[in-house]
Design a protein around this motif. Structure first.
Motif, PDB file in Angstrom:
ATOM      1  N   SER A  98      20.297  -1.016  16.963  1.00 34.13           N
ATOM      2  CA  SER A  98      20.551   0.043  16.655  1.00 34.13           C
ATOM      3  C   SER A  98      19.442   1.014  16.879  1.00 34.13           C
ATOM      4  CB  SER A  98      20.177  -0.116  14.997  1.00 34.13           C
ATOM      5  OG  SER A  98      20.420   1.389  14.718  1.00 34.13           O
ATOM      6  N   CYS A  99      20.291   2.754  16.819  1.00 32.22           N
ATOM      7  CA  CYS A  99      19.229   3.670  18.068  1.00 32.22           C
ATOM      8  C   CYS A  99      18.308   4.222  16.321  1.00 32.22           C
ATOM      9  CB  CYS A  99      20.117   5.128  18.168  1.00 32.22           C
ATOM     10  SG  CYS A  99      21.189   4.633  19.889  1.00 32.22           S
ATOM     11  N   SER A 100      18.973   3.903  15.306  1.00 33.52           N
ATOM     12  CA  SER A 100      18.524   4.490  14.132  1.00 33.52           C
ATOM     13  C   SER A 100      16.984   3.363  13.440  1.00 33.52           C
ATOM     14  CB  SER A 100      19.237   4.161  12.495  1.00 33.52           C
ATOM     15  OG  SER A 100      20.119   5.189  12.681  1.00 33.52           O
ATOM     16  N   PRO A 101      16.037   4.099  12.874  1.00 34.88           N
ATOM     17  CA  PRO A 101      14.700   3.453  12.536  1.00 34.88           C
ATOM     18  C   PRO A 101      15.365   2.684  11.033  1.00 34.88           C
ATOM     19  CG  PRO A 101      15.217   5.001  11.305  1.00 34.88           C
ATOM     20  CD  PRO A 101      15.789   5.460  12.230  1.00 34.88           C
ATOM     21  N   TYR A 102      13.996   1.316  10.864  1.00 28.56           N
ATOM     22  CA  TYR A 102      14.489   0.469   9.570  1.00 28.56           C
ATOM     23  C   TYR A 102      13.403   0.405   8.663  1.00 28.56           C
ATOM     24  CZ  TYR A 102      18.707  -2.599  10.955  1.00 28.56           C
ATOM     25  OH  TYR A 102      19.842  -2.404  11.491  1.00 28.56           O
ATOM     26  N   ALA A 103      13.487   0.119   7.199  1.00 25.98           N
ATOM     27  CA  ALA A 103      11.906  -0.039   6.615  1.00 25.98           C
ATOM     28  C   ALA A 103      11.136  -1.701   6.660  1.00 25.98           C
ATOM     29  CB  ALA A 103      12.562  -0.424   4.589  1.00 25.98           C
ATOM     30  N   PHE A 104      10.334  -1.391   7.046  1.00 25.08           N
ATOM     31  CA  PHE A 104       9.322  -2.697   7.567  1.00 25.08           C
ATOM     32  C   PHE A 104       8.221  -2.502   5.896  1.00 25.08           C
ATOM     33  CE2 PHE A 104      11.084  -1.511  11.437  1.00 25.08           C
ATOM     34  CZ  PHE A 104      11.645  -3.394  11.545  1.00 25.08           C
ATOM     35  N   LYS A 105       8.124  -3.962   5.970  1.00 23.10           N
ATOM     36  CA  LYS A 105       6.670  -3.907   4.842  1.00 23.10           C
ATOM     37  C   LYS A 105       5.595  -4.986   5.607  1.00 23.10           C
ATOM     38  CE  LYS A 105       7.904  -6.375   0.672  1.00 23.10           C
ATOM     39  NZ  LYS A 105       7.819  -6.668  -0.013  1.00 23.10           N
ATOM     40  N   VAL A 106       4.440  -4.862   5.733  1.00 26.06           N
ATOM     41  CA  VAL A 106       3.948  -5.976   5.581  1.00 26.06           C
ATOM     42  C   VAL A 106       2.889  -6.366   4.170  1.00 26.06           C
ATOM     43  CG1 VAL A 106       2.116  -6.845   6.903  1.00 26.06           C
ATOM     44  CG2 VAL A 106       3.409  -5.484   7.863  1.00 26.06           C
ATOM     45  N   GLY A 203      -3.715  -2.008  -2.059  1.00 26.38           N
ATOM     46  CA  GLY A 203      -4.436  -1.636  -0.300  1.00 26.38           C
ATOM     47  C   GLY A 203      -3.571  -2.555   0.180  1.00 26.38           C
ATOM     48  N   GLN A 204      -3.481  -3.772   0.318  1.00 25.54           N
ATOM     49  CA  GLN A 204      -3.234  -4.700   0.454  1.00 25.54           C
ATOM     50  C   GLN A 204      -1.633  -4.479   1.801  1.00 25.54           C
ATOM     51  OE1 GLN A 204      -6.447  -7.648  -0.242  1.00 25.54           O
ATOM     52  NE2 GLN A 204      -5.077  -8.246   0.481  1.00 25.54           N
ATOM     53  N   THR A 205      -1.013  -3.800   0.717  1.00 25.32           N
ATOM     54  CA  THR A 205       1.130  -3.630   1.097  1.00 25.32           C
ATOM     55  C   THR A 205       1.160  -2.224   1.564  1.00 25.32           C
ATOM     56  OG1 THR A 205       1.362  -5.155  -0.266  1.00 25.32           O
ATOM     57  CG2 THR A 205       2.724  -3.924   0.412  1.00 25.32           C
ATOM     58  N   ASP A 206       1.716  -2.521   2.975  1.00 26.32           N
ATOM     59  CA  ASP A 206       2.376  -1.478   4.369  1.00 26.32           C
ATOM     60  C   ASP A 206       3.636  -0.874   4.432  1.00 26.32           C
ATOM     61  OD1 ASP A 206      -0.769  -0.919   4.368  1.00 26.32           O
ATOM     62  OD2 ASP A 206      -0.813  -2.103   6.340  1.00 26.32           O
ATOM     63  N   LEU A 207       3.977   0.613   3.545  1.00 30.86           N
ATOM     64  CA  LEU A 207       5.450   0.496   3.846  1.00 30.86           C
ATOM     65  C   LEU A 207       5.531   1.270   5.185  1.00 30.86           C
ATOM     66  CD1 LEU A 207       5.473   0.488   0.450  1.00 30.86           C
ATOM     67  CD2 LEU A 207       6.986  -1.101   1.520  1.00 30.86           C
ATOM     68  N   PHE A 208       6.440   0.894   5.649  1.00 30.14           N
ATOM     69  CA  PHE A 208       6.773   2.448   7.106  1.00 30.14           C
ATOM     70  C   PHE A 208       8.204   2.489   7.197  1.00 30.14           C
ATOM     71  CE2 PHE A 208       5.260  -1.611   8.715  1.00 30.14           C
ATOM     72  CZ  PHE A 208       5.717  -1.746   9.693  1.00 30.14           C
ATOM     73  N   PHE A 209       8.652   3.732   7.605  1.00 31.35           N
ATOM     74  CA  PHE A 209       9.472   3.607   8.822  1.00 31.35           C
ATOM     75  C   PHE A 209       9.593   3.412   9.805  1.00 31.35           C
ATOM     76  CE2 PHE A 209      12.899   6.132   6.546  1.00 31.35           C
ATOM     77  CZ  PHE A 209      12.380   5.637   4.769  1.00 31.35           C
ATOM     78  N   GLY A 210      10.169   2.554  11.052  1.00 33.51           N
ATOM     79  CA  GLY A 210       9.901   2.722  12.510  1.00 33.51           C
ATOM     80  C   GLY A 210      11.503   1.688  13.253  1.00 33.51           C
ATOM     81  N   LEU A 211      11.479   1.934  14.384  1.00 34.74           N
ATOM     82  CA  LEU A 211      12.449   1.148  14.982  1.00 34.74           C
ATOM     83  C   LEU A 211      12.222   0.051  16.189  1.00 34.74           C
ATOM     84  CD1 LEU A 211      12.165   5.106  17.155  1.00 34.74           C
ATOM     85  CD2 LEU A 211      13.811   3.877  15.988  1.00 34.74           C
ATOM     86  N   ALA A 212      12.522  -1.291  15.539  1.00 32.74           N
ATOM     87  CA  ALA A 212      12.614  -2.532  16.149  1.00 32.74           C
ATOM     88  C   ALA A 212      13.049  -2.057  17.969  1.00 32.74           C
ATOM     89  CB  ALA A 212      13.897  -3.285  15.570  1.00 32.74           C
ATOM     90  N   MET A 213      12.200  -2.886  18.335  1.00 26.22           N
ATOM     91  CA  MET A 213      11.427  -2.600  20.212  1.00 26.22           C
ATOM     92  C   MET A 213      11.890  -4.223  20.350  1.00 26.22           C
ATOM     93  SD  MET A 213      11.773   1.025  19.951  1.00 26.22           S
ATOM     94  CE  MET A 213      11.633   0.746  21.980  1.00 26.22           C
TER      95      MET A 213
END
Length: 241
Positions: A98-106, A203-213
């Protein structure tokens, strides 16, 4: 200072999202039922912003001066053991195309998350009692899972809430729908026979948009496990909760 273990951490992929450079917690509310853990995670890449520097030499000063430029999320280079049946890896492969970003969580150190049976009062606000102590601080995310019935009215099962500072004691706390928000009132009592709380330190959970490479498989000698490197090009700020 408390040390935080990488062991037990989990990484999740959500759905395709519209590109957005600045995100808030509200941008991830709809993802609560969409997260798939990406299994086989063996090595975590670094995660966080870097910032470009703009430099300009000045003749009269004999120096090159610097100012801060734009920020960039960089690339989180992760390593996985390939598993063609893993739902998270299947979704990540689709995201690569996909050319679109996805939501990610760590969730860092998720294997050491606090878990215990709690009771929840019917009050304004509702008070959660964790008899043997919760060890949480204001802002810590917490979820509730009922057994054999429903949650008290005002709270929804398996939804992320946040510990409120007001009324926080070693064994009791109230929760809000957003970090720093108002405490939630409960009305009708729970019908569940038991309720289990699961909580991460703040503070131990990170959320962001990113491109899967895409990435290469790593081979080696006979006693080397076959691994695959997949990167996530971070395309937004990182929301820490």
């Amino acid at each position: 200072m408390a040390l935080q273990a990488v062991n037990g951490s989990k990484i999740y992929i959500g759905t395709r999202v519209a590109p957005k450079g600045t995100v808030t917690l509200a941008d991830f509310t709809a993802q609560e039922t969409e997260w798939d853990e990406i299994g086989g995670w063996t090595q975590s890449g670094s995660l966080g912003d870097t910032q470009n520097l703009i430099t300009q030499p000045f003749i009269g000063e004999g120096r090159e001066r610097q100012i801060k430029g734009t920020r960039i999320g960089g690339s989180m280079e992760n390593t996985f053991a390939p598993d063609s049946n893993d739902p998270g890896q299947i979704k990540f492969k689709a995201a690569i195309e996909s050319c679109s970003p996805y939501a990610f969580k760590v969730e860092w150190g998720a294997g050491c998350a606090s878990e215990g049976e709690v009771t929840i009062s019917v009050a304004t606000p509702g008070v959660i009692t964790w008899p043997d102590g919760h060890g949480l601080e204001a802002g810590s995310p917490v979820m509730f899972t009922p057994e054999g019935g429903n949650m008290p009215t005002g709270l929804t099962a398996d939804t992320v809430y946040y510990v409120v500072e007001a009324g926080l004691t070693p064994t009791t706390f109230s929760v809000s729908a957003t970090p720093g928000g108002g405490a939630i009132a409960t009305t009708l009592a729970a019908t569940a026979t038991s309720i289990t709380a699961t909580a991460q330190p703040a503070g131990q959970t990170d959320l962001f948009f990113g491109l899967a490479m895409p990435g290469a498989k790593q081979g080696g000698a006979a006693n080397t496990a076959l691994l695959r490197t997949w990167a996530i090009a971070v395309d937004s700020n990182i929301v820490e909760i």
